[in-house]
Design an enzyme around this catalytic site. Structure first.
Site, short mmCIF file in Angstrom:
data_model
loop_
_atom_site.label_atom_id
_atom_site.label_comp_id
_atom_site.label_asym_id
_atom_site.label_seq_id
_atom_site.Cartn_x
_atom_site.Cartn_y
_atom_site.Cartn_z
N HIS A 125 0.86 -1.18 0.00
CA HIS A 125 0.00 0.00 0.00
C HIS A 125 0.90 1.23 0.00
O HIS A 125 1.78 1.37 0.85
CB HIS A 125 -0.93 0.03 1.22
N CYS A 126 0.67 2.12 -0.94
CA CYS A 126 1.52 3.31 -1.10
C CYS A 126 0.75 4.56 -0.72
O CYS A 126 -0.25 4.91 -1.37
CB CYS A 126 2.01 3.40 -2.55
N ILE A 127 1.21 5.26 0.31
CA ILE A 127 0.52 6.48 0.73
C ILE A 127 0.67 7.59 -0.30
O ILE A 127 -0.16 8.50 -0.36
CB ILE A 127 1.02 6.98 2.11
N ASN A 131 -3.32 4.58 -2.59
CA ASN A 131 -3.90 3.40 -3.23
C ASN A 131 -2.96 2.22 -2.99
O ASN A 131 -1.78 2.40 -2.72
CB ASN A 131 -4.05 3.66 -4.73
#
Length: 284
Positions: A125-127, A131
């Site tokens: 999960h990439c802040i 997303n």
């Protein structure tokens, strides 16, 4: 599949940084080095703008593309002879089942605590894109990182060239006007170039191994357990370097840095290193 967009401070920071770096690169660095209306200035401005636009487009695709949802009707078919391997829990040997989502998990799918759902072929999960990076948007995320590295290094070269090209008189007259822009851009570009280059190198390694970030960490433990038991661990989805590249990035080398994803399939089944062996054993 597209997803809804909601406000995110990290995404706002990224967009602001891109806009600031673009403005400084074109209207300060290129202008002071070549002159914006000269042939070299126009050429560099056009090339950098092309790289920046491509970077922003892929960033937008990575944000808005759903990483991949597990269908509520998904059920692993353990009697299907075309599926030589089913992923099982490390403990108990049962088929992988998500208690939070109340359904079985396809191979390579994992539950994201932030998105509160299972994601197909989840990487992380990439802040910075607000997303998950998963089956459906992994390639556009990778292509975004490629163009971001190119843009950062290109801008850094123009920054250094602009500084070294200034005459002493011009330095005295206009240094105060642009000093802040040079300092802020330098403080942004140097760590960004290093961090993004490391990230790009990491994902090139993962693609060559046909692994996700999660599978890499799981593989470290699996390798340790295999060596402890006197066995050799092999990542089941490793098909060889070139096959891994075409599986993730596409069958044609010309589409590897384009945001195309028609080749990825539905994310519920993946080729494994055991497929050929399974077909051979069935034919015998």
């Amino acid at each position: 599949m597209k997803r809804g967009f909601s406000f995110s401070m990290p995404v706002t920071v990224v967009i602001s940084a891109i806009a600031f770096i673009y403005f400084c690169t074109v209207f300060i660095f290129i202008d002071r080095w070549f002159g914006l209306m000269t042939s070299p200035g126009i050429m560099n401005a056009v090339v950098f703008t092309g790289v920046a636009v491509t970077c922003v487009l892929n960033y937008g695709f990575a944000i808005l593309t759903d990483a991949g949802r597990v269908p509520s009707s998904f059920m692993p078919d353990i009697e299907d002879s075309e599926v030589p391997m089913h992923e099982i829990k490390r403990k108990g040997g049962d088929l992988r089942y998500c208690q939070k989502c109340s359904h079985f998990k396809p191979p390579r799918a994992h539950h994201c605590r932030v998105c509160k759902r299972c994601v197909l072929r989840m990487d992380h999960h990439c802040i910075w894109i607000n997303n998950c990076v998963g089956h459906a948007n992994y390639k556009v995320f990778f292509v975004f990182v490629v163009y971001a590295v190119i843009a950062c290094i290109y801008s850094l070269v123009l920054l250094v060239g602009s500084l070294t090209n200034d005459s002493e008189n011009d330095e005295q007259q206009r240094a105060d006007t642009f000093r802040t822009a040079y300092v802020i851009c330098g403080l942004l570009l140097v760590p960004l170039s290093v961090a993004l280059s490391v990230l790009l190198g990491w994902h090139i390694y993962l693609i060559l191994q046909n692994k996700t970030t999660i599978e890499y960490h799981e593989g470290v433990r699996a390798m340790w357990l295999a060596e402890k038991g006197g066995n050799v661990y092999k990542h089941p989805y490793d098909l060889g370097a070139y096959e891994n590249l075409t599986t993730v990035l596409g069958p044609s080398i010309f589409c590897w840095i384009c945001p195309t994803s028609s080749h990825i399939g539905n994310g519920l089944r993946f080729r494994t290193a055991y497929d050929g062996k399974s077909a051979a054993s069935i034919s015998e």
